[in-house]
Design a protein around this motif. Structure first.
Motif, PDB file in Angstrom:
ATOM      1  N   TYR A  47       0.854  -1.182   0.000  1.00  0.00           N
ATOM      2  CA  TYR A  47       0.000   0.000   0.000  1.00  0.00           C
ATOM      3  C   TYR A  47       0.896   1.239   0.000  1.00  0.00           C
ATOM      4  CZ  TYR A  47      -3.574  -3.358   1.463  1.00  0.00           C
ATOM      5  OH  TYR A  47      -4.429  -4.435   1.531  1.00  0.00           O
ATOM      6  N   LEU A  48       0.783   2.057  -1.044  1.00  0.00           N
ATOM      7  CA  LEU A  48       1.662   3.208  -1.225  1.00  0.00           C
ATOM      8  C   LEU A  48       0.871   4.507  -1.134  1.00  0.00           C
ATOM      9  CD1 LEU A  48       3.755   1.947  -4.282  1.00  0.00           C
ATOM     10  CD2 LEU A  48       4.451   1.953  -1.881  1.00  0.00           C
ATOM     11  N   LEU A  49       1.318   5.413  -0.284  1.00  0.00           N
ATOM     12  CA  LEU A  49       0.810   6.776  -0.241  1.00  0.00           C
ATOM     13  C   LEU A  49       1.917   7.679  -0.776  1.00  0.00           C
ATOM     14  CD1 LEU A  49      -0.954   6.986   3.264  1.00  0.00           C
ATOM     15  CD2 LEU A  49      -1.928   6.338   1.057  1.00  0.00           C
ATOM     16  N   ASP A  50       1.735   8.186  -1.997  1.00  0.00           N
ATOM     17  CA  ASP A  50       2.792   8.971  -2.652  1.00  0.00           C
ATOM     18  C   ASP A  50       4.125   8.245  -2.621  1.00  0.00           C
ATOM     19  OD1 ASP A  50       1.110  10.971  -3.389  1.00  0.00           O
ATOM     20  OD2 ASP A  50       1.809  12.445  -1.936  1.00  0.00           O
ATOM     21  N   ASP A  51       4.109   6.976  -2.998  1.00  0.00           N
ATOM     22  CA  ASP A  51       5.299   6.117  -3.115  1.00  0.00           C
ATOM     23  C   ASP A  51       5.868   5.661  -1.776  1.00  0.00           C
ATOM     24  OD1 ASP A  51       5.280   6.167  -5.904  1.00  0.00           O
ATOM     25  OD2 ASP A  51       6.496   7.985  -5.970  1.00  0.00           O
ATOM     26  N   VAL A  52       5.227   5.989  -0.654  1.00  0.00           N
ATOM     27  CA  VAL A  52       5.715   5.558   0.653  1.00  0.00           C
ATOM     28  C   VAL A  52       4.824   4.419   1.155  1.00  0.00           C
ATOM     29  CG1 VAL A  52       6.296   6.251   3.009  1.00  0.00           C
ATOM     30  CG2 VAL A  52       6.473   7.902   1.135  1.00  0.00           C
ATOM     31  N   GLY A 109       5.119  -2.066 -12.504  1.00  0.00           N
ATOM     32  CA  GLY A 109       6.404  -1.754 -13.109  1.00  0.00           C
ATOM     33  C   GLY A 109       7.581  -2.213 -12.277  1.00  0.00           C
ATOM     34  N   ALA A 110       8.762  -2.115 -12.885  1.00  0.00           N
ATOM     35  CA  ALA A 110       9.987  -2.518 -12.202  1.00  0.00           C
ATOM     36  C   ALA A 110      10.309  -1.598 -11.028  1.00  0.00           C
ATOM     37  CB  ALA A 110      11.147  -2.519 -13.189  1.00  0.00           C
ATOM     38  N   GLU A 111       9.683  -0.409 -10.972  1.00  0.00           N
ATOM     39  CA  GLU A 111       9.920   0.483  -9.841  1.00  0.00           C
ATOM     40  C   GLU A 111       9.337  -0.063  -8.549  1.00  0.00           C
ATOM     41  OE1 GLU A 111       7.434   4.084  -9.564  1.00  0.00           O
ATOM     42  OE2 GLU A 111       6.577   3.459 -11.468  1.00  0.00           O
ATOM     43  N   HIS A 112       8.336  -0.958  -8.652  1.00  0.00           N
ATOM     44  CA  HIS A 112       7.680  -1.511  -7.474  1.00  0.00           C
ATOM     45  C   HIS A 112       8.377  -2.803  -7.052  1.00  0.00           C
ATOM     46  CE1 HIS A 112       4.562   1.432  -7.799  1.00  0.00           C
ATOM     47  NE2 HIS A 112       4.194   1.013  -8.985  1.00  0.00           N
ATOM     48  N   GLY A 113       8.573  -2.960  -5.747  1.00  0.00           N
ATOM     49  CA  GLY A 113       9.206  -4.166  -5.234  1.00  0.00           C
ATOM     50  C   GLY A 113       8.836  -4.427  -3.793  1.00  0.00           C
ATOM     51  N   ASP A 114       9.429  -5.506  -3.227  1.00  0.00           N
ATOM     52  CA  ASP A 114       9.283  -5.847  -1.812  1.00  0.00           C
ATOM     53  C   ASP A 114       7.879  -6.312  -1.465  1.00  0.00           C
ATOM     54  OD1 ASP A 114      11.906  -4.923  -1.654  1.00  0.00           O
ATOM     55  OD2 ASP A 114      11.243  -2.903  -1.206  1.00  0.00           O
ATOM     56  N   PHE A 115       7.242  -7.053  -2.328  1.00  0.00           N
ATOM     57  CA  PHE A 115       5.923  -7.627  -2.110  1.00  0.00           C
ATOM     58  C   PHE A 115       5.771  -8.753  -3.109  1.00  0.00           C
ATOM     59  CE2 PHE A 115       5.808  -4.565  -5.354  1.00  0.00           C
ATOM     60  CZ  PHE A 115       5.007  -5.114  -6.329  1.00  0.00           C
ATOM     61  N   SER A 116       4.766  -9.589  -2.944  1.00  0.00           N
ATOM     62  CA  SER A 116       4.607 -10.708  -3.870  1.00  0.00           C
ATOM     63  C   SER A 116       3.172 -10.889  -4.327  1.00  0.00           C
ATOM     64  CB  SER A 116       5.101 -12.014  -3.208  1.00  0.00           C
ATOM     65  OG  SER A 116       4.464 -12.235  -1.975  1.00  0.00           O
ATOM     66  N   SER A 117       2.309  -9.889  -4.146  1.00  0.00           N
ATOM     67  CA  SER A 117       0.919 -10.073  -4.549  1.00  0.00           C
ATOM     68  C   SER A 117       0.380  -8.916  -5.372  1.00  0.00           C
ATOM     69  CB  SER A 117       0.024 -10.285  -3.320  1.00  0.00           C
ATOM     70  OG  SER A 117      -1.263 -10.699  -3.697  1.00  0.00           O
ATOM     71  N   SER A 118       0.333  -7.695  -4.833  1.00  0.00           N
ATOM     72  CA  SER A 118      -0.322  -6.599  -5.543  1.00  0.00           C
ATOM     73  C   SER A 118       0.200  -5.259  -5.041  1.00  0.00           C
ATOM     74  CB  SER A 118      -1.842  -6.657  -5.343  1.00  0.00           C
ATOM     75  OG  SER A 118      -2.164  -6.443  -3.977  1.00  0.00           O
ATOM     76  N   VAL A 119      -0.156  -4.206  -5.787  1.00  0.00           N
ATOM     77  CA  VAL A 119       0.220  -2.838  -5.430  1.00  0.00           C
ATOM     78  C   VAL A 119      -1.038  -1.976  -5.410  1.00  0.00           C
ATOM     79  CG1 VAL A 119       1.548  -0.790  -6.057  1.00  0.00           C
ATOM     80  CG2 VAL A 119       2.503  -3.063  -6.450  1.00  0.00           C
ATOM     81  N   PHE A 120      -1.286  -1.315  -4.295  1.00  0.00           N
ATOM     82  CA  PHE A 120      -2.334  -0.307  -4.177  1.00  0.00           C
ATOM     83  C   PHE A 120      -1.635   1.052  -4.167  1.00  0.00           C
ATOM     84  CE2 PHE A 120      -4.184  -4.139  -2.641  1.00  0.00           C
ATOM     85  CZ  PHE A 120      -5.561  -4.044  -2.831  1.00  0.00           C
ATOM     86  N   ASP A 121      -1.763   1.786  -5.271  1.00  0.00           N
ATOM     87  CA  ASP A 121      -1.009   3.025  -5.478  1.00  0.00           C
ATOM     88  C   ASP A 121      -1.953   4.215  -5.313  1.00  0.00           C
ATOM     89  OD1 ASP A 121       0.766   4.970  -6.161  1.00  0.00           O
ATOM     90  OD2 ASP A 121       0.972   4.392  -8.255  1.00  0.00           O
ATOM     91  N   ILE A 122      -1.732   5.025  -4.267  1.00  0.00           N
ATOM     92  CA  ILE A 122      -2.588   6.170  -3.962  1.00  0.00           C
ATOM     93  C   ILE A 122      -1.756   7.438  -4.065  1.00  0.00           C
ATOM     94  CG2 ILE A 122      -4.031   7.279  -2.214  1.00  0.00           C
ATOM     95  CD1 ILE A 122      -3.292   3.669  -1.712  1.00  0.00           C
TER      96      ILE A 122
END
Length: 851
Positions: free
Chosen positions: A258-263, A294-307
Motif C-alpha cells: 500500500y503506497l501513499l505517494d510512493d511511501v 512496473g519494475a519500480e515496485h518491489g518488496d511484495f509478492s501479490s499486488s500494489v495499491f497506489d494512492i
C-alpha cells in the motif's frame, strides 16, 4: 555481416545519432557519404557531422568496408520510418550511397492540471491528433515527440470534461493542459472515428474509476471508502462477507504493498478491517495493480495499491467536512502563494461505535460481558511548493492510529475480571522533489521514513487483586528510504524509466512481558497446568528477541515501447538484501505485451517475478492488527513469486468494455504457522510454505454520463503446500460474483447498489485471537462454509447553494440481514464450521459539505 543485419545496424545508428542525448529535435537534413568506410569509421563520421560524441570499441564491428549498393532503398526506408515515424528519402545513387533525413520532431511536455485548483491529475490521457494516445505519469506529467507544425492535444480524465488544445510546434516547448470538473464518469476510452489507436493501459488492472464508484455506491458505516470499493474487482477476495482486508489472487494480507505517494504503509485499516485509512478526501487518484506493476515496485509478492495524495488548492481556499455515525472528517486547502505554494490538511476522528461495537465485541471478547471503547483517527498535512514551471517540492506527513479497549468479566466465572487494550498505527514523513530537467527527461527524488507499531496489554484480576496476571505484546518497524528516478523519452515510440535507491529497516518484531510471579498456586499440579496453558518458555523467549535491522539496495530500468499494433513494457529490477550474516541478491524481470487483434480487440500477456524480504507472520491469513513482521534469514528465505496472465479485452464503442483473464501464480517461502492435527503432541512452528493460485476472471464495464456499471466473476483455486501436503487457502472462494452500479436519476439525486455473491471458504490451519486468552491454535479442517450473499443500497441527494456543495447519503448495508460471518471456527471435537463475527443489517446516514 548479412545484408539484413547491416541494414538494421545502420538504421539504428542513423536514428540514434540524428537526435541529441536529451531529446532535441531530429536534424532537418543529414547527407553523408559512407562509401569505402568501415562501420566504426562511418559512426565516427556521423558523430562528427551531428556534433554528438560517442565512445565504442572498434572490435565491436566488422572491419569490412561499406560497399556501394549495400543499402536497399525500400528496406532502409521502411526501417527508419517504422522506428522514427518520419518521412525518409534516399538519393537515387549507389556510388556513393547518400542518405537524406527530413521532417523535424520536437518534444512537447508539461502537466495536466485541474483548472479549479491547479493540482496535477495523475494518469490522465492525452489524445494526439485524434489517433495516438500518451498517458500522464503518477505526477500528472506527460511528454511526447511531435512533428513540426499544427498539432491537436486532447486531454481527458475521469469526471472531467475533455479539453482540446491546438498547438503550433516549431521547437521544444512546455504545454500545460487544464481540465474542468463536470461530475461525469466517462473518460475517453476509444476514439469515435474508429481510429487505429485506442486508449488502452498496458496494465489492464488499473482502476481509475474506483474513486467515482466509492463515492456513488454504498459504503459501510456511511463512509466513502476506496478500499471497500476495490473488493468489487475480480480476483480481490476479502476476509469475510465481502469486507475485511484484501486477498489478491490467492495472496495474503502481508503480500500487498500500500503506497501513499510512493511511501509504503504496513496496515491500512481501522476497526479490524471494517474501515480503511484511505478516505476520498485525501486521495487524488487510486490504482490497483494485480499484475503488470512496473519494475519500480518491489518488496511484495501479490499486488500494489497506489494512492496519490491531494496537494491543496493553488488558486483559492477550499475545504469541507463529512459526518456519519462513526466518525467526523474535515479537510482544508489553502493557497499560501497563489500558483506557487499551497498546504492541504486533513483530520478524521471516530465519534462512536454505532455500527462496529457488536462486531468488535464478538470478535475480541466472545466469552465475556464487556464495556467496549473503540477510537481511531487520521491526520494528513501536505505542503506543495512549485518553485518554477519545471521544479516542485512536496513535504507530507501522515498518521493513522487505533485504540481498542474493553473491560468486563468472564461469563463462566464472574469473579474473573479483566482489562484489555489493543493499539496500532502507521506514521510516515516524506520529502519529494520533482523536476523537468529537459523536455524529454523527468526526475523524481524521494526521502522518506515510515513506521508501524502495534501493542496489546491484558490485566486479569480475581477476588479484588488477590490474584492477577499481566501480559504485554508489542511489535514495531521503521523504514528509512532514499530513491532517485529518471523518466526519459528517448524516441517517439520508446520511453525509459530508471532509478536506484536504498532502504534501511529496523525491526522489533515482538516484545513480550508476562508477570508470571504474580500468580499464587495451591500446589505443583496447578502450577504445571498453568505453565502448560500459557507456554511460559515460549513467552520468555519472545521477550528476549533483540531489536534488529536490515539494508537493501535496489535499482531498476524499464522500457515502454508503443507501436501501431503492439505495446510492450519490459523491465528489470535488481535488489541486494542484507540481514546480519544473511545476504542475497535477486533479479526480477517484468514483461507485459499488448497486441491489437482488431480496432477494438486486444490480447495481453504478462509475466512478473517478485521478491519479498519482509514476512507478516502469525496473522497473515486473517485481518487482525496484531501484525508481526520479520526480515528474511537462512531459516525463512525471501518470498519468491511468479505470476503469468493471459488476457483478452474488447471495447465496444466508447463506453463499453469486456475483459477476460486467465492467471497462474506461485509464491515460495510464504511464512505460515504450522499447527499439528493433535496440538498436544507437537509444537506450533513458523515454517515457509508454497502457495499456488489459478483462476479465470471476467469483467464488464459500462460507463455513461448518468450511470455506471462494473460487474465481475471469478473462478479460482488457491492452495498451500507444505511437506507434501496440500490444503486450500483459507479465503479461497471458488466462485465470486460482484457488481457496483449507480444511476444519477436527477441532477440532484442518485441511487447506488453493491451486490456480492460467493461460495463458501474453507476452514484451514488458522488462529483464533482473543484478548482474554491471547492467540489460540485450532485443529485443521477442510470443511467449507455455505454460500454468502449481500446486497447494499444507497440513496444520495446533492445540491449547491452559491459556492457550497451539500451532500446527504443514506446507506443500507446488508439489507437481507443475513448474519454474514467474517470468520468461521470449529467446535471442540468437531469439524463443523460455526460462523463468527456476524454482520447484520447496518443502516447509516452521512452528511458532507464542500466549499
Amino acid at each position: 555481416m548479412p545484408i539484413a543485419r547491416s541494414l538494421l545496424l545502420s538504421g539504428l545508428i542513423l536514428l540514434i545519432m540524428s537526435m541529441s542525448i536529451l531529446g532535441q529535435s531530429v536534424l532537418d537534413e543529414l547527407s553523408v557519404d559512407l562509401n569505402g568506410l568501415t562501420k566504426s569509421e562511418a559512426i565516427r563520421l556521423l558523430a562528427e557531422r551531428s556534433g554528438i560524441p560517442i565512445l565504442f570499441s572498434d572490435s565491436f564491428f566488422d572491419q569490412n568496408p561499406i560497399e556501394g549498393g549495400v543499402y536497399n532503398k525500400t528496406s532502409l526506408q521502411l526501417i527508419l520510418e517504422d522506428l522514427l515515424g518520419a518521412q525518409i528519402s534516399i538519393e537515387e545513387q549507389f556510388d556513393p550511397p547518400m542518405l537524406v533525413l527530413s521532417q523535424a520532431f520536437y518534444t512537447v511536455f508539461g502537466y495536466v492540471r485541474d483548472a479549479h485548483s491547479g493540482e496535477a491529475l495523475p494518469y490522465s490521457n492525452i489524445l494526439i491528433n485524434g489517433h495516438h494516445v500518451v498517458g500522464a505519469d503518477k505526477n500528472g506529467r506527460y511528454f511526447v515527440k511531435l512533428k513540426a507544425g499544427q498539432n491537436q492535444l486532447q486531454a481527458s480524465y475521469i469526471t472531467y470534461a475533455d479539453s482540446l488544445q491546438v498547438v503550433s510546434i516549431n521547437n521544444n516547448r512546455q504545454v500545460d493542459l487544464q481540465l474542468r470538473a463536470n461530475n461525469r464518469l466517462p473518460e475517453l476510452v476509444i476514439t469515435e472515428s474508429n481510429a487505429l489507436e485506442a486508449i488502452r493501459d498496458i496494465n489492464k488492472y488499473s482502476y481509475k474509476d474506483l474513486m467515482v464508484y466509492s463515492a456513488k455506491t454504498p459504503g459501510i458505516s456511511g463512509s466513502d471508502d476506496i478500499f471497500h470499493a476495490a473488493r468489487a474487482i475480480p480476483g480481490v477476495q476479502s476476509g469475510g462477507a465481502g469486507i475485511g482486508g484484501h486477498f489478491v489472487r490467492g495472496g495474503n494480507q502481508g503480500q500487498n504493498q500500500y503506497l501513499l505517494d510512493d511511501v509504503p504503509i504496513y496496515n491500512p485499516f481501522h476497526a479490524m478491517g471494517l474501515v480503511s485509512v484511505l478516505s476520498p478526501e485525501i486521495a487524488r487518484s487510486f490504482r490497483l495493480h494485480k499484475i503488470g506493476y512496473g519494475a519500480e515496485h518491489g518488496d511484495f509478492s501479490s499486488s500494489v495499491f497506489d494512492i496519490r495524495l491531494r496537494e491543496g488548492n493553488l488558486q483559492k481556499i477550499e475545504g469541507g467536512a463529512r459526518l456519519n455515525p462513526n466518525d467526523l472528517a474535515v479537510h482544508l486547502g489553502i493557497p499560501i502563494l497563489k500558483d506557487k505554494l499551497s498546504v492541504f490538511a486533513y483530520g478524521r476522528k471516530s465519534i462512536g461505535n454505532y455500527n462496529f461495537e457488536e462486531v468488535l465485541q464478538e470478535a475480541l471478547f466472545p466469552d465475556a460481558k464487556v464495556e467496549l471503547d473503540n477510537h481511531y483517527g487520521d491526520v494528513l498535512a501536505k505542503l506543495k511548493w512549485n518553485i518554477n514551471t519545471r521544479n516542485s517540492i512536496a513535504l507530507s506527513y501522515f498518521r493513522s492510529s487505533d485504540e481498542l479497549s474493553g473491560q468486563g468479566e468472564d461469563e463462566e466465572d464472574e469473579e474473573q475480571e479483566f482489562e484489555a487494550n489493543l493499539n496500532w498505527g502507521n506514521e510516515l514523513l516524506s520529502l519529494q522533489w520533482q523536476s523537468i530537467l529537459d523536455p524529454a527527461l523527468f526526475l523524481n527524488a524521494h526521502l522518506s521514513t515510515n513506521s508501524y507499531i502495534s501493542s496489546s496489554a491484558i490485566l486479569s484480576t480475581r477476588n479484588e487483586i488477590e490474584e492477577f496476571y499481566f501480559s504485554y505484546l508489542e511489535s514495531n518497524n521503521r523504514d528509512y528510504m532514499a530513491k532517485v528516478e529518471l523518466d526519459y523519452l528517448w524516441m517517439p515510440w520508446l520511453r525509459l524509466n530508471s532509478g536506484l535507491g536504498f532502504v534501511h529497516q529496523t525491526y522489533k518484531p515482538i516484545d513480550s512481558y508476562f508477570d508470571e510471579d504474580s500468580f499464587e498456586f495451591e500446589d505443583d499440579e496447578e502450577e504445571a497446568e498453568f505453565e502448560d496453558d500459557f507456554d511460559l518458555e515460549f513467552l520468555r523467549s519472545l521477550s528476549e528477541i533483540p531489536e534488529d535491522d536490515s539494508q537493501k539496495i535496489f535499482a531498476f530500468s524499464e522500457a515502454h515501447m508503443d507501436f501501431e499494433h503492439w505495446k510492450i513494457k519490459a523491465g528489470l529490477r535488481f535488489t541486494q538484501f542484507r540481514h546480519q550474516n544473511f545476504q542475497q541478491a535477486h533479479l526480477q524481470p517484468r514483461l507485459s505485451l499488448d497486441y491489437r487483434l482488431a480496432d477494438r480487440q486486444f490480447l495481453g500477456l504478462t509475466y512478473t517475478r517478485s521478491i519479498q524480504y519482509n514476512h507478516l507472520v502469525g496473522n497473515s491469513a486473517i485481518s487482525l492488527p496484531q501484525d508481526f513482521w520479520y526480515p528474511s534469514d537462512e531459516e525463512l528465505p525471501p518470498q519468491l513469486g511468479h505470476q503469468l496472465d493471459l488476457g483478452y479485452t474488447y471495447y465496444r464503442k466508447r463506453h463499453h468494455n469486456f475483459r477476460a483473464n486467465l492467471y497462474a501464480k506461485k509464491v515460495a517461502n510464504v511464512a505460515q504457522l504450522i499447527i499439528p492435527e493433535n496440538i498436544a503432541t507437537g509444537d506450533i512452528e513458523e515454517a515457509p510454505v508454497e502457495s499456488r493460485a489459478y483462476g479465470l476472471e471476467l469483467e464488464y464495464n459500462l460507463t455513461k454520463t448518468s450511470y455506471g456499471l462494473k460487474a465481475g466473476y471469478t473462478l479460482s483455486k488457491s492452495d498451500i503446500h507444505y511437506q507434501g501436503k496440500s490444503k486450500a487457502f483459507q479465503f479461497d472462494r471458488r466462485h465470486e460474483f460482484k457488481s457496483l452500479f449507480y444511476w444519477d436519476v436527477h441532477k440532484n439525486f442518485s441511487l447506488g447498489s453493491n451486490i456480492y455473491l460467493a461460495s463458501g471458504h474453507p476452514k484451514l490451519v488458522s488462529l483464533e485471537f482473543d484478548l482474554q486468552s491471547g492467540i489460540l491454535p485450532e485443529p485443521s479442517s477442510q470443511t467449507r462454509s455455505g454460500w454468502q450473499y449481500r446486497l447494499d443500497f444507497s440513496m444520495e441527494g446533492h445540491w449547491s447553494i452559491r459556492s457550497t456543495e451539500h451532500r446527504i447519503k443514506l446507506n443500507f448495508f446488508n439489507t437481507f440481514d443475513s448474519q454474514l460471518a467474517l470468520y468461521y471456527s470449529t467446535e471442540e471435537d468437531s469439524d463443523e464450521l460455526t460462523p463468527q463475527f456476524n454482520l447484520g443489517f447496518m443502516p447509516s446516514l452521512s452528511y458532507s459539505v464542500n466549499f
